[in-house]
Design a protein around this motif. Structure first.
Motif, PDB file in Angstrom:
ATOM      1  N   SER A 178       0.005  -4.549  -5.026  1.00  0.00           N
ATOM      2  CA  SER A 178      -0.010  -3.124  -5.339  1.00  0.00           C
ATOM      3  C   SER A 178      -0.832  -2.826  -6.579  1.00  0.00           C
ATOM      4  O   SER A 178      -1.545  -1.834  -6.649  1.00  0.00           O
ATOM      5  CB  SER A 178       1.424  -2.620  -5.539  1.00  0.00           C
ATOM      6  OG  SER A 178       2.177  -2.767  -4.365  1.00  0.00           O
ATOM      7  N   TYR A 179      -0.732  -3.734  -7.558  1.00  0.00           N
ATOM      8  CA  TYR A 179      -1.451  -3.523  -8.811  1.00  0.00           C
ATOM      9  C   TYR A 179      -2.828  -4.187  -8.793  1.00  0.00           C
ATOM     10  O   TYR A 179      -3.495  -4.253  -9.808  1.00  0.00           O
ATOM     11  CB  TYR A 179      -0.641  -4.048  -9.993  1.00  0.00           C
ATOM     12  CG  TYR A 179       0.531  -3.157 -10.367  1.00  0.00           C
ATOM     13  CD1 TYR A 179       0.395  -2.149 -11.311  1.00  0.00           C
ATOM     14  CD2 TYR A 179       1.767  -3.335  -9.775  1.00  0.00           C
ATOM     15  CE1 TYR A 179       1.462  -1.336 -11.673  1.00  0.00           C
ATOM     16  CE2 TYR A 179       2.855  -2.533 -10.111  1.00  0.00           C
ATOM     17  CZ  TYR A 179       2.693  -1.536 -11.063  1.00  0.00           C
ATOM     18  OH  TYR A 179       3.749  -0.736 -11.400  1.00  0.00           O
ATOM     19  N   SER A 233       0.808  -1.217   0.000  1.00  0.00           N
ATOM     20  CA  SER A 233       0.000   0.000   0.000  1.00  0.00           C
ATOM     21  C   SER A 233       0.839   1.265   0.000  1.00  0.00           C
ATOM     22  O   SER A 233       0.323   2.360  -0.193  1.00  0.00           O
ATOM     23  CB  SER A 233      -0.931   0.007   1.216  1.00  0.00           C
ATOM     24  OG  SER A 233      -0.176   0.047   2.416  1.00  0.00           O
ATOM     25  N   THR A 268       3.755   4.630  -4.380  1.00  0.00           N
ATOM     26  CA  THR A 268       3.203   5.936  -4.723  1.00  0.00           C
ATOM     27  C   THR A 268       2.314   5.844  -5.954  1.00  0.00           C
ATOM     28  O   THR A 268       2.493   4.984  -6.824  1.00  0.00           O
ATOM     29  CB  THR A 268       4.331   6.946  -4.997  1.00  0.00           C
ATOM     30  OG1 THR A 268       5.088   6.497  -6.132  1.00  0.00           O
ATOM     31  CG2 THR A 268       5.239   7.089  -3.801  1.00  0.00           C
ATOM     32  N   LYS A 269       1.359   6.765  -6.020  1.00  0.00           N
ATOM     33  CA  LYS A 269       0.447   6.814  -7.156  1.00  0.00           C
ATOM     34  C   LYS A 269       1.212   7.063  -8.447  1.00  0.00           C
ATOM     35  O   LYS A 269       0.898   6.484  -9.499  1.00  0.00           O
ATOM     36  CB  LYS A 269      -0.608   7.899  -6.923  1.00  0.00           C
ATOM     37  CG  LYS A 269      -1.680   7.958  -7.989  1.00  0.00           C
ATOM     38  CD  LYS A 269      -2.719   9.009  -7.627  1.00  0.00           C
ATOM     39  CE  LYS A 269      -3.809   9.075  -8.704  1.00  0.00           C
ATOM     40  NZ  LYS A 269      -4.831  10.105  -8.362  1.00  0.00           N
ATOM     41  N   THR A 270       2.233   7.900  -8.368  1.00  0.00           N
ATOM     42  CA  THR A 270       3.042   8.193  -9.562  1.00  0.00           C
ATOM     43  C   THR A 270       3.707   6.930 -10.085  1.00  0.00           C
ATOM     44  O   THR A 270       3.719   6.666 -11.292  1.00  0.00           O
ATOM     45  CB  THR A 270       4.115   9.246  -9.218  1.00  0.00           C
ATOM     46  OG1 THR A 270       3.479  10.427  -8.764  1.00  0.00           O
ATOM     47  CG2 THR A 270       4.970   9.566 -10.440  1.00  0.00           C
ATOM     48  N   SER A 302       7.830   0.673  -5.567  1.00  0.00           N
ATOM     49  CA  SER A 302       7.959   1.855  -4.728  1.00  0.00           C
ATOM     50  C   SER A 302       7.582   1.541  -3.283  1.00  0.00           C
ATOM     51  O   SER A 302       6.652   0.789  -3.019  1.00  0.00           O
ATOM     52  CB  SER A 302       7.053   2.964  -5.270  1.00  0.00           C
ATOM     53  OG  SER A 302       6.972   4.039  -4.344  1.00  0.00           O
ATOM     54  N   GLU A 348      12.451   8.695  -4.400  1.00  0.00           N
ATOM     55  CA  GLU A 348      11.586   7.520  -4.433  1.00  0.00           C
ATOM     56  C   GLU A 348      12.344   6.337  -3.830  1.00  0.00           C
ATOM     57  O   GLU A 348      13.465   6.010  -4.263  1.00  0.00           O
ATOM     58  CB  GLU A 348      11.191   7.192  -5.880  1.00  0.00           C
ATOM     59  CG  GLU A 348      10.074   6.178  -6.003  1.00  0.00           C
ATOM     60  CD  GLU A 348       8.698   6.839  -6.062  1.00  0.00           C
ATOM     61  OE1 GLU A 348       7.700   6.127  -5.888  1.00  0.00           O
ATOM     62  OE2 GLU A 348       8.635   8.061  -6.299  1.00  0.00           O
ATOM     63  N   LEU A 380       2.758   3.731  -9.670  1.00  0.00           N
ATOM     64  CA  LEU A 380       1.774   2.798 -10.221  1.00  0.00           C
ATOM     65  C   LEU A 380       1.219   3.285 -11.543  1.00  0.00           C
ATOM     66  O   LEU A 380       0.851   2.473 -12.406  1.00  0.00           O
ATOM     67  CB  LEU A 380       0.640   2.583  -9.206  1.00  0.00           C
ATOM     68  CG  LEU A 380       1.042   1.934  -7.880  1.00  0.00           C
ATOM     69  CD1 LEU A 380      -0.157   1.840  -6.952  1.00  0.00           C
ATOM     70  CD2 LEU A 380       1.643   0.556  -8.097  1.00  0.00           C
ATOM     71  N   GLN A 381       1.141   4.607 -11.739  1.00  0.00           N
ATOM     72  CA  GLN A 381       0.614   5.143 -12.988  1.00  0.00           C
ATOM     73  C   GLN A 381       1.632   5.104 -14.113  1.00  0.00           C
ATOM     74  O   GLN A 381       1.281   4.880 -15.273  1.00  0.00           O
ATOM     75  CB  GLN A 381       0.129   6.587 -12.777  1.00  0.00           C
ATOM     76  CG  GLN A 381      -1.154   6.712 -11.970  1.00  0.00           C
ATOM     77  CD  GLN A 381      -1.546   8.157 -11.750  1.00  0.00           C
ATOM     78  OE1 GLN A 381      -0.713   9.065 -11.842  1.00  0.00           O
ATOM     79  NE2 GLN A 381      -2.828   8.380 -11.445  1.00  0.00           N
ATOM     80  N   ARG A 382       2.913   5.315 -13.786  1.00  0.00           N
ATOM     81  CA  ARG A 382       3.925   5.452 -14.823  1.00  0.00           C
ATOM     82  C   ARG A 382       4.714   4.178 -15.102  1.00  0.00           C
ATOM     83  O   ARG A 382       5.367   4.075 -16.136  1.00  0.00           O
ATOM     84  CB  ARG A 382       4.910   6.569 -14.439  1.00  0.00           C
ATOM     85  CG  ARG A 382       4.257   7.949 -14.391  1.00  0.00           C
ATOM     86  CD  ARG A 382       5.308   9.022 -14.186  1.00  0.00           C
ATOM     87  NE  ARG A 382       4.704  10.351 -14.129  1.00  0.00           N
ATOM     88  CZ  ARG A 382       5.393  11.477 -14.002  1.00  0.00           C
ATOM     89  NH1 ARG A 382       6.711  11.439 -13.912  1.00  0.00           N
ATOM     90  NH2 ARG A 382       4.755  12.625 -13.942  1.00  0.00           N
TER      91      ARG A 382
END
Length: 494
Positions: free
Chosen positions: A91-92, A20, A23-25, A42, A50, A27-29
Motif C-alpha cells: 500500500s505504501y 489497493s 483509502t487516500k485519507t 484500511s 473506515e 495513507l496520507q494521515r
C-alpha cells in the motif's frame, strides 16, 4: 469502534484483503511506521465508516486513536499478520517499485550515518519502531522475499549500482536496483545479523541467524564474498513451514509414493534420492523422515550443512553437521553415528568411496540408510556406486530403491501462462516434482552382480514399466500444467 460481524461477511472481508483498497485519507494521515508497528490497514469505507484490517495482536487503543485521526467511525476485520504486513508494504509502495520512506532515506542519507545505523539489531520483521533506514530496508527485502516464496536473496554490487535479486522457483529475478554508495552499509547490516566480522571485507565469510515474522521463524544462511566492486551477499531463506510437505503435495504420484514408502519403511537397506543441486532432494528426504518418524525409532543424520532444524517442527531427530576442519566427514560422522544405536540414518551425500562403503556396511548390519547422489537418472546411481569401487555383491544385497527427481515450474493460473507481474512475466509460478522410481528387484540385482552396462539397466527398468523423467515431464505438458520448454530445461534427454 466496532468489529465486523463474524460469519460470512467477515470472512469475505478477510479473504479480499487488498493493498489497493486503502483509502487516500488513510495513507496520507497514517504514517507507514505506525501501520507496520500496530498492523493496521484500511480496506476502504462502508456506510461512512473506515474498514480496518487488523491482526490479533493489534492494540485496540491504536485502532481507537486511528478513528480520531481519520475523523470517522472505524470497523475492524481480522487478517493474518504476515499477509497484513505484506499488504501494508504494498500500500505504501514497498513492493511495487515506488519510493518508500526508507528508500528515500537510503538515497539521501550520508554514508557515515548509514554505517552507524547497522548497530541496532532487532530480529522481528514485523517490528519497525526505532529502526534506522538500513535496518528497515533489509527487513523489507526479507519480508518481500518471503512473500514471493523466494529461496535466496542476492545483493550484488556492480560498477554503477547494486542489484537485488530473488531466486524464485529456481530462477533469479532482479527486483530492484539501489545506489552503489549504500551497498557497504546494507551488507554490513546483513553481516551483523549473521554475527560476522563487519570490519573484515577482504575475505569470504559465512553466518547464520533466525528471524521471526510474527509467530513464524525462518532460518537464514548468509554468505558474503569480496568482489572488485565490493562485497556481495547471498541469503538463503530456510522456512520450515514451507519445506516439510507431504510427499504427494510435491507432485509425487500416488503409485510412486506407495512403492517408495514401502522401501522407506523397511528395517534395513539403502534408499537413494538422485538429481542435480536444487532438484528438491533434501525436501523429499526430510518429508520422508517426517512420514516414517515414530517414537520407537532412533533417527540420526549427518549433513553438509544442516538445511533445517527438524527438532523445531516436532521431529525426534538428532542432526549433526560435517566439519572438515575438525575431521568430521560424512564417513567419519557415519562411523560415530553407528555407535549411537540408530535405526534410521540420513547421510547428506555419498561423495566418495569411503562414504559409499560405510553406507553399504551400515545397511547390511540392520540399519535403514537414506542418502543422495548427483546423477542424471535413477539407473545411473547404480553405475556411479560401482565406479566408486563398491563391490557388486554388496551393492546388490543392500540397495532397496532409487528415486530420481526434478522440479518443474508450473503454469501461473492467474494469468493463464501469459505472464504478469505476479510471475515476473514468465507465465510460470510454483513448482512440482517429477519422479523416476526404481525399486531394486531380482532382475536389477542380477544385472548388478554381472556388472552390466548402464544401457542394460535402463532397458530393464523401462521394460518393468518404470516411467522416465522425460515421460513424466511430457505428462505434465499434456495435462496443461507446464510447458515443453520448461520440461526440456530441467530434464536431460538421452
Amino acid at each position: 469502534m466496532k468489529d465486523m460481524p463474524q460469519g460470512e461477511h467477515a470472512a469475505d472481508a478477510i479473504a479480499k484483503l487488498d493493498p489497493s483498497s486503502a483509502t487516500k485519507t488513510f495513507l496520507q494521515r497514517v504514517p507507514r511506521d505506525f501501520a507496520r508497528e500496530h498492523l493496521v490497514l484500511s480496506q476502504g469505507t462502508e456506510d461512512g465508516s473506515e474498514i480496518l484490517a487488523t491482526a490479533n495482536t493489534t492494540d485496540p487503543a491504536a485502532v481507537f486513536n486511528l478513528g480520531v485521526r481519520l475523523g470517522r467511525e472505524v470497523k475492524r476485520v481480522l487478517a493474518d499478520s504476515e499477509d497484513l504486513a505484506r499488504s501494508i508494504d504494498k500500500s505504501y509502495g514497498g513492493s511495487t517499485g515506488a519510493t518508500s520512506d526508507f528508500d528515500f532515506a537510503l538515497e539521501n542519507a550520508d554514508h557515515e550515518d548509514l554505517e552507524q545505523l547497522i548497530a541496532e539489531v532487532d530480529r522481528d520483521l514485523l517490528s519497525t519502531q526505532g529502526k534506522g533506514p538500513v535496518v528497515k530496508f533489509v527487513d523489507a527485502l526479507l519480508l518481500e522475499a518471503l512473500g514471493k516464496s523466494a529461496s535466496d536473496i542476492h545483493v550484488q554490487p556492480l560498477a554503477d549500482r547494486v542489484l537485488v535479486r530473488f531466486r524464485v522457483d529456481g530462477r533469479l529475478h532482479t527486483v530492484r536496483e539501489i545506489p552503489s554508495h549504500v551497498a557497504a552499509a546494507i551488507v554490513s547490516r546483513i553481516k551483523v545479523m549473521g554475527r560476522m566480522d563487519i570490519a573484515e571485507r577482504r575475505v569470504a565469510q559465512d553466518g547464520r541467524c533466525t528471524i521471526t515474522l510474527g509467530p513464524r521463524a525462518v532460518d537464514l544462511r548468509i554468505s558474503t564474498f569480496p568482489t572488485s566492486y565490493g562485497e556481495r551477499a547471498v541469503l538463503r531463506l530456510l522456512d520450515n513451514t514451507s519445506t516439510l510437505f507431504e510427499l504427494n503435495s510435491i507432485g509425487m504420484p500416488e503409485n510412486v509414493k506407495k512403492n517408495f514408502l514401502e522401501c522407506a519403511t523397511q528395517p534395513n537397506g539403502i534408499v537413494l534420492v538422485t538429481g542435480p543441486t536444487g532438484s528438491g532432494k533434501t525436501t523429499t528426504l526430510y518429508s520422508t523422515l517426517r512420514t516414517v518418524s515414530t517414537p520407537e525409532l532412533n533417527i540420526m543424520t549427518i549433513e553438509d550443512p544442516i538445511e533445517y532444524e527438524l527438532a523445531t517442527v516436532g521431529l525426534a531427530v538428532s542432526q549433526a553437521q560435517v566439519n572438515s576442519k575438525k575431521g568430521v566427514t560424512f564417513a567419519t560422522g557415519l562411523r560415530h553415528i553407528l555407535r549411537q544405536d540408530p535405526d534410521v540414518v540420513l547421510v547428506g551425500e555419498i561423495r566418495d568411496a569411503e562414504t559409499a562403503r560405510m553406507a553399504i556396511q551400515s545397511s547390511l548390519t540392520g540399519h535403514l540408510v537414506f542418502s543422495t547422489l548427483h546423477t542424471n537418472d535413477a539407473p545411473s546411481a547404480i553405475t556411479r556406486l560401482l565406479d566408486l569401487g563398491v563391490e557388486p555383491y554388496l551393492l546388490s544385497a543392500s540397495l532397496s530403491a532409487i528415486l530420481a527427481q526434478r522440479l518443474v515450474r508450473t503454469i501461473h493460473t492467474d494469468c493463464h501462462g501469459l505472464g504478469c507481474t505476479g510471475c515476473f512475466n514468465t507465465g510460470l509460478q510454483g513448482r512440482t516434482g517429477i519422479f523416476e522410481l526404481v525399486v531394486v528387484d531380482d532382475a536389477i540385482r542380477h544385472l548388478i552382480a554381472e556388472g552390466a552396462e548402464l544401457d542394460e539397466f535402463r532397458k530393464t527398468v523401462a521394460a518393468a514399466g518404470t516411467r522416465s523423467l522425460s515421460e513424466e515431464g511430457r505428462r505434465l505438458v499434456d495435462e496443461g500444467k507446464s510447458t515443453s520448454m520448461e520440461v526440456a530445461r530441467v530434464v536431460q534427454t538421452r
